[in-house]
Design an enzyme around this catalytic site. Structure first.
Site, PDB file in Angstrom:
ATOM      1  N   GLU A 100       6.679  -8.686 -11.859  1.00  0.00           N
ATOM      2  CA  GLU A 100       7.578  -8.690 -10.696  1.00  0.00           C
ATOM      3  C   GLU A 100       8.556  -7.526 -10.880  1.00  0.00           C
ATOM      4  O   GLU A 100       8.865  -7.138 -12.023  1.00  0.00           O
ATOM      5  CB  GLU A 100       8.371  -9.999 -10.651  1.00  0.00           C
ATOM      6  CG  GLU A 100       7.552 -11.220 -10.296  1.00  0.00           C
ATOM      7  CD  GLU A 100       7.300 -11.371  -8.799  1.00  0.00           C
ATOM      8  OE1 GLU A 100       8.079 -10.823  -7.996  1.00  0.00           O
ATOM      9  OE2 GLU A 100       6.310 -12.019  -8.444  1.00  0.00           O
ATOM     10  N   LYS A 166       9.989   6.886   1.962  1.00  0.00           N
ATOM     11  CA  LYS A 166      10.871   6.670   3.101  1.00  0.00           C
ATOM     12  C   LYS A 166      10.701   5.232   3.590  1.00  0.00           C
ATOM     13  O   LYS A 166       9.669   4.616   3.283  1.00  0.00           O
ATOM     14  CB  LYS A 166      10.571   7.676   4.197  1.00  0.00           C
ATOM     15  CG  LYS A 166       9.221   7.443   4.892  1.00  0.00           C
ATOM     16  CD  LYS A 166       9.136   8.208   6.161  1.00  0.00           C
ATOM     17  CE  LYS A 166       8.342   7.432   7.163  1.00  0.00           C
ATOM     18  NZ  LYS A 166       8.164   7.911   8.448  1.00  0.00           N
ATOM     19  N   ASP A 195       9.590  13.211   2.170  1.00  0.00           N
ATOM     20  CA  ASP A 195       9.355  13.322   3.609  1.00  0.00           C
ATOM     21  C   ASP A 195       8.010  14.024   3.675  1.00  0.00           C
ATOM     22  O   ASP A 195       7.936  15.242   3.472  1.00  0.00           O
ATOM     23  CB  ASP A 195      10.438  14.148   4.294  1.00  0.00           C
ATOM     24  CG  ASP A 195      10.209  14.216   5.787  1.00  0.00           C
ATOM     25  OD1 ASP A 195       9.031  14.269   6.202  1.00  0.00           O
ATOM     26  OD2 ASP A 195      11.179  14.209   6.549  1.00  0.00           O
ATOM     27  N   HIS A 196       6.945  13.270   3.900  1.00  0.00           N
ATOM     28  CA  HIS A 196       5.623  13.861   3.673  1.00  0.00           C
ATOM     29  C   HIS A 196       5.348  15.044   4.597  1.00  0.00           C
ATOM     30  O   HIS A 196       4.478  15.854   4.323  1.00  0.00           O
ATOM     31  CB  HIS A 196       4.507  12.806   3.755  1.00  0.00           C
ATOM     32  CG  HIS A 196       4.211  12.351   5.140  1.00  0.00           C
ATOM     33  ND1 HIS A 196       4.793  11.253   5.705  1.00  0.00           N
ATOM     34  CD2 HIS A 196       3.397  12.859   6.083  1.00  0.00           C
ATOM     35  CE1 HIS A 196       4.349  11.111   6.936  1.00  0.00           C
ATOM     36  NE2 HIS A 196       3.504  12.059   7.189  1.00  0.00           N
ATOM     37  N   LYS A 200       3.187  19.375   4.194  1.00  0.00           N
ATOM     38  CA  LYS A 200       2.127  19.978   5.017  1.00  0.00           C
ATOM     39  C   LYS A 200       2.184  21.502   4.906  1.00  0.00           C
ATOM     40  O   LYS A 200       3.260  22.095   5.017  1.00  0.00           O
ATOM     41  CB  LYS A 200       2.303  19.566   6.483  1.00  0.00           C
ATOM     42  CG  LYS A 200       1.980  18.114   6.742  1.00  0.00           C
ATOM     43  CD  LYS A 200       2.100  17.804   8.224  1.00  0.00           C
ATOM     44  CE  LYS A 200       1.949  16.325   8.487  1.00  0.00           C
ATOM     45  NZ  LYS A 200       0.613  15.800   8.252  1.00  0.00           N
ATOM     46  N   GLU A 234       1.851  11.406  19.647  1.00  0.00           N
ATOM     47  CA  GLU A 234       0.720  10.637  19.102  1.00  0.00           C
ATOM     48  C   GLU A 234       0.041   9.913  20.239  1.00  0.00           C
ATOM     49  O   GLU A 234       0.719   9.377  21.127  1.00  0.00           O
ATOM     50  CB  GLU A 234       1.226   9.605  18.088  1.00  0.00           C
ATOM     51  CG  GLU A 234       1.634  10.239  16.784  1.00  0.00           C
ATOM     52  CD  GLU A 234       2.102   9.225  15.764  1.00  0.00           C
ATOM     53  OE1 GLU A 234       2.139   8.023  16.083  1.00  0.00           O
ATOM     54  OE2 GLU A 234       2.439   9.655  14.657  1.00  0.00           O
ATOM     55  N   ASP A 253      11.897   6.254  12.412  1.00  0.00           N
ATOM     56  CA  ASP A 253      10.620   6.491  11.742  1.00  0.00           C
ATOM     57  C   ASP A 253      10.249   7.972  11.714  1.00  0.00           C
ATOM     58  O   ASP A 253       9.663   8.450  10.752  1.00  0.00           O
ATOM     59  CB  ASP A 253       9.522   5.686  12.464  1.00  0.00           C
ATOM     60  CG  ASP A 253       8.209   5.682  11.687  1.00  0.00           C
ATOM     61  OD1 ASP A 253       8.261   5.703  10.447  1.00  0.00           O
ATOM     62  OD2 ASP A 253       7.136   5.652  12.318  1.00  0.00           O
ATOM     63  N   HIS A 258      11.279  13.574  10.002  1.00  0.00           N
ATOM     64  CA  HIS A 258      10.277  14.627  10.201  1.00  0.00           C
ATOM     65  C   HIS A 258      10.723  15.688  11.217  1.00  0.00           C
ATOM     66  O   HIS A 258      10.617  16.886  10.972  1.00  0.00           O
ATOM     67  CB  HIS A 258       8.948  14.041  10.691  1.00  0.00           C
ATOM     68  CG  HIS A 258       8.397  12.962   9.805  1.00  0.00           C
ATOM     69  ND1 HIS A 258       8.560  12.949   8.445  1.00  0.00           N
ATOM     70  CD2 HIS A 258       7.675  11.851  10.092  1.00  0.00           C
ATOM     71  CE1 HIS A 258       7.957  11.890   7.934  1.00  0.00           C
ATOM     72  NE2 HIS A 258       7.424  11.201   8.913  1.00  0.00           N
ATOM     73  N   LYS A 352       4.790   7.579  21.050  1.00  0.00           N
ATOM     74  CA  LYS A 352       3.495   6.929  20.812  1.00  0.00           C
ATOM     75  C   LYS A 352       2.801   6.781  22.153  1.00  0.00           C
ATOM     76  O   LYS A 352       3.461   6.658  23.198  1.00  0.00           O
ATOM     77  CB  LYS A 352       3.714   5.515  20.255  1.00  0.00           C
ATOM     78  CG  LYS A 352       4.563   5.490  19.000  1.00  0.00           C
ATOM     79  CD  LYS A 352       3.709   5.559  17.779  1.00  0.00           C
ATOM     80  CE  LYS A 352       4.550   5.520  16.529  1.00  0.00           C
ATOM     81  NZ  LYS A 352       3.873   6.135  15.388  1.00  0.00           N
TER      82      LYS A 352
HETATM   83  N1  LIG Z   1       1.709   2.451   4.421  1.00  0.00           N
HETATM   84  C1  LIG Z   1       2.036   3.581   4.969  1.00  0.00           C
HETATM   85  O1  LIG Z   1       1.305   4.213   5.714  1.00  0.00           O
HETATM   86  C2  LIG Z   1       3.386   4.195   4.675  1.00  0.00           C
HETATM   87  C3  LIG Z   1       3.705   5.425   5.262  1.00  0.00           C
HETATM   88  C4  LIG Z   1       4.921   6.016   4.947  1.00  0.00           C
HETATM   89  C5  LIG Z   1       5.788   5.365   4.081  1.00  0.00           C
HETATM   90  N2  LIG Z   1       5.458   4.143   3.541  1.00  0.00           N
HETATM   91  C6  LIG Z   1       6.400   3.504   2.627  1.00  0.00           C
HETATM   92  O2  LIG Z   1       5.744   3.279   1.394  1.00  0.00           O
HETATM   93  C7  LIG Z   1       6.226   2.075   0.790  1.00  0.00           C
HETATM   94  C8  LIG Z   1       5.064   1.160   0.475  1.00  0.00           C
HETATM   95  O3  LIG Z   1       4.393   0.820   1.649  1.00  0.00           O
HETATM   96  P1  LIG Z   1       3.012   0.028   1.665  1.00  0.00           P
HETATM   97  O4  LIG Z   1       2.578   0.031   3.086  1.00  0.00           O
HETATM   98  O5  LIG Z   1       2.083   0.556   0.641  1.00  0.00           O
HETATM   99  O6  LIG Z   1       3.472  -1.452   1.239  1.00  0.00           O
HETATM  100  P2  LIG Z   1       2.570  -2.746   0.993  1.00  0.00           P
HETATM  101  O7  LIG Z   1       1.174  -2.504   1.458  1.00  0.00           O
HETATM  102  O8  LIG Z   1       3.331  -3.888   1.546  1.00  0.00           O
HETATM  103  O9  LIG Z   1       2.527  -2.848  -0.612  1.00  0.00           O
HETATM  104  C9  LIG Z   1       3.560  -3.379  -1.344  1.00  0.00           C
HETATM  105  C10 LIG Z   1       3.269  -3.267  -2.828  1.00  0.00           C
HETATM  106  O10 LIG Z   1       4.401  -3.728  -3.543  1.00  0.00           O
HETATM  107  C11 LIG Z   1       3.998  -4.787  -4.439  1.00  0.00           C
HETATM  108  N3  LIG Z   1       5.060  -5.773  -4.479  1.00  0.00           N
HETATM  109  C12 LIG Z   1       5.715  -6.333  -3.438  1.00  0.00           C
HETATM  110  N4  LIG Z   1       6.677  -7.163  -3.897  1.00  0.00           N
HETATM  111  C13 LIG Z   1       6.626  -7.115  -5.236  1.00  0.00           C
HETATM  112  C14 LIG Z   1       7.377  -7.728  -6.269  1.00  0.00           C
HETATM  113  N5  LIG Z   1       8.395  -8.541  -6.003  1.00  0.00           N
HETATM  114  N6  LIG Z   1       7.069  -7.439  -7.535  1.00  0.00           N
HETATM  115  C15 LIG Z   1       6.046  -6.610  -7.827  1.00  0.00           C
HETATM  116  N7  LIG Z   1       5.294  -5.991  -6.899  1.00  0.00           N
HETATM  117  C16 LIG Z   1       5.587  -6.249  -5.618  1.00  0.00           C
HETATM  118  C17 LIG Z   1       2.733  -5.338  -3.873  1.00  0.00           C
HETATM  119  O11 LIG Z   1       2.040  -5.927  -4.942  1.00  0.00           O
HETATM  120  P3  LIG Z   1       0.990  -7.137  -4.722  1.00  0.00           P
HETATM  121  O12 LIG Z   1      -0.086  -6.552  -3.855  1.00  0.00           O
HETATM  122  O13 LIG Z   1       0.493  -7.421  -6.090  1.00  0.00           O
HETATM  123  O14 LIG Z   1       1.748  -8.252  -4.060  1.00  0.00           O
HETATM  124  C18 LIG Z   1       2.079  -4.076  -3.319  1.00  0.00           C
HETATM  125  O15 LIG Z   1       1.477  -3.354  -4.380  1.00  0.00           O
HETATM  126  C19 LIG Z   1       7.255   1.523   1.777  1.00  0.00           C
HETATM  127  O16 LIG Z   1       8.539   2.024   1.437  1.00  0.00           O
HETATM  128  C20 LIG Z   1       6.845   2.136   3.096  1.00  0.00           C
HETATM  129  O17 LIG Z   1       7.933   2.254   3.986  1.00  0.00           O
HETATM  130  C21 LIG Z   1       4.270   3.553   3.820  1.00  0.00           C
END
Ligand SMILES: NC(=O)c1ccc[n+]([C@@H]2O[C@H](COP(=O)([O-])OP(=O)(O)OC[C@H]3O[C@@H](n4cnc5c(N)ncnc54)[C@H](OP(=O)(O)O)[C@@H]3O)[C@@H](O)[C@H]2O)c1
Length: 501
Positions: A100, A166, A195-196, A200, A234, A253, A258, A352
């Site tokens: 955790e 972010k 900031d991805h 680019k 988009e 967002d 961006h 969007k």
């Molecule tokens: N997804 C995108 O396209 C995207 C784009 C830009 C930015 N982001 C940013 O990237 C970050 C991650 O996004 P995501 O979409 O990958 O999130 P996600 O799919 O919800 O993944 C969350 C991760 O955190 C772990 N986790 C959650 N609570 C936990 C805890 N208490 N202890 C240990 N591990 C824990 C989960 O592990 P378990 O699976 O084992 O529960 C999982 O590996 C966020 O800040 C989001 O804003 C995401």
């Protein structure tokens, strides 16, 4: 210290290190981080002494985690098919750690595991901690890393760097609170705020284009430029991201980060050199010069047709409230009140479910004196320089030419440079570049604290005003159109028009 565009940057300059991904079983790791690390490895861009350690909550073995990473790479890598001989070798450098985020015993075990990896891979105590987790976990993870001796002093020979995903805050106050929490344990030089967009190639090329070509810089000011349009359109809707988007909206967002990054790169003064701080100093000055916003529009899409397919409205998307006030469209007229840009409007728009996907910066020059040829009609429009960020990455310049023959003497034509056809390959993914830069210790392409704070200063009054006034006319644009009518008025009242894309 390596700099942004330095000839001779190679993986030979990279110190050995362990990359620890917090949130290693999440969506971002699968879609972006795993493929980026794989492609860096395959291209020989990782240091020879390297290990990857995934950190997440669910129990799993190293072997299971390796299989999941393999599946993610197979599905999402920009290069296909997967290079199995390389993978078979590389996977031995991949490990998993279950804990955790707030569990002290878990961090003790992490410290032990990192010591073992240092021994096994000669990684010399150099660590990148990538926080691919919900923002509420940023402070606890950083404080636990510090508490358990996993964040080295910035001056010590073994380095620690923390990449923060972010969003960084929700407004000026929450970003300041987050920063205050992080800076108790983390130096700014160790902080890499993603900031991805900055990863680019086409975004980095804005700087090269401006400062490596002498012909444009002398025109790059209020004397010669009529206005600038930045568009980030988009065609997709919210899809499965309803929960996330209901908390964010497009201003948080996309615009605050961006779009403002694009604006600063277009508007900044030449930096004194190409170091991270020199570049970021100039970007911050642009943000400090932005006049408080008074002319802006928000919108939300209703049902409609995109590319001939019927699509639902935002309020009908999964996990979205049927009375949601969240904006999916934003447009604004913005002024940068400094010597270079006095009186030049910057029109921003993003949304969007617009008719197509396109991100571009368009610089419209002032008319030539209308003495010989009448300006501003369709045969003789002003010159426009377009920096296409995505798709069809490239640069186009619209000029007016004489058509062959005795009649209709003038016609606009386009000089067009396309990355794909010129360089013959697709550019690497932004995350590849950003992870690579972090390994090199170059934070030029990451947002500095004062950049983020200043950008929130610009948009927080807008967010506060919106929070106080529930939008009555939502939805106010049909999916598959270019946004609400008010956005048209925002630009036509100035005698200008949005570019047709
Ligand atoms: N997804 C995108 O396209 C995207 C784009 C830009 C930015 N982001 C940013 O990237 C970050 C991650 O996004 P995501 O979409 O990958 O999130 P996600 O799919 O919800 O993944 C969350 C991760 O955190 C772990 N986790 C959650 N609570 C936990 C805890 N208490 N202890 C240990 N591990 C824990 C989960 O592990 P378990 O699976 O084992 O529960 C999982 O590996 C966020 O800040 C989001 O804003 C995401």
């Amino acid at each position: 210290m390596p700099t942004l565009i330095e000839p001779g940057r190679t993986s030979r300059n990279i110190d050995p290190c362990v990359l620890v991904i917090f949130g290693a079983t999440g969506d971002l790791t699968a879609r972006k981080l795993a493929p980026a690390i794989y492609n860096l490895g395959k291209d020989g861009s990782l240091p020879p002494n390297f290990a990857l350690l995934g950190f997440a909550r669910r129990e799993k073995s190293h072997e299971q985690f390796r299989q999941e990473m393999h599946a993610a790479v197979q599905q999402f890598s920009r290069t296909k098919p997967i290079d199995e001989p390389f993978w078979n070798h590389f996977q031995n450098q991949i490990f998993y750690h279950q804990s955790e985020f707030d569990d002290d015993a878990g961090y003790e075990k992490l410290a032990q595991q990192l010591r073992e990896l240092d021994n096994q891979f000669a990684t010399r105590g150099n660590r990148i901690f990538y926080l691919s987790v919900q923002p509420k976990f940023f402070p606890i993870i950083v404080s636990k890393l510090k508490q358990h001796g996993l964040l080295s002093d910035p001056k010590s020979p073994s380095w620690s760097r923390v990449i923060i995903e972010k969003p960084f805050g929700r407004d000026a106050a929450s970003a300041a609170t987050l920063q205050a929490q992080l800076s108790k344990d983390l130096d700014e030089s160790q902080t890499y705020r993603i900031d991805h967009y900055l990863g680019k190639e086409t975004v980095q090329n804005v700087l090269v284009f401006r400062f490596a070509n002498s012909i444009f810089e002398s025109l790059w000011n209020y004397k010669h430029i009529d206005h600038v349009q930045i568009t980030m359109a988009e065609d997709i809707g919210i899809g499965s991201r309803g929960n996330f988007f209901e908390e964010e909206g497009i201003l948080r967002d996309i615009v605050q980060n961006h779009i403002m990054q694009l604006l600063t790169l277009v508007a900044m003064e030449p930096p004194v050199n190409l170091s991270a701080d020199a570049i970021r100093d100039e970007k911050v000055k642009v943000l400090q010069s932005v006049r408080p916003l008074s002319n802006y529009v928000r919108g939300q899409y209703g049902a409609g047709f995109v590319n001939g397919t019927a699509v639902p409205g935002y309020r009908q998307e999964p996990n979205v409230s049927p009375t949601s006030p969240i904006e999916t469209y934003f447009a604004a007229r913005l002024f940068v009140d400094n010597w270079r840009w006095a009186g030049v409007p910057f029109y921003l728009r993003c949304g969007k479910r617009l008719p197509k996907r396109a991100t571009e910066i368009a610089i419209t020059f002032k008319d030539a004196p209308g003495v010989l040829f009448q300006q501003r009609d369709k045969h003789n429009p002003p010159n426009v320089l377009v920096l296409r960020i995505q798709p069809n990455e490239g640069i186009a310049l619209r000029i007016n030419c004489k058509t062959p023959g005795p009649s209709s003497p003038i016609q606009p034509v386009k000089m067009d440079f396309r990355y794909g056809s010129y360089f013959g390959q697709s550019p690497p993914e932004a995350y590849e570049r950003l992870i690579w830069d972090c390994m090199l210790g170059d934070n030029t392409l990451f947002a500095r604290n004062d950049e983020v704070a200043q950008s929130w200063q610009i948009f927080t009054p807008v967010l506060e005003k919106w929070a106080a006034e529930v939008p009555k006319a939502f939805p106010n644009y049909e999916a598959g159109t270019w946004g609400p009518e008010e956005a048209e008025k925002l630009i036509t009242q100035d005698g200008r028009a949005w570019r047709l894309l």
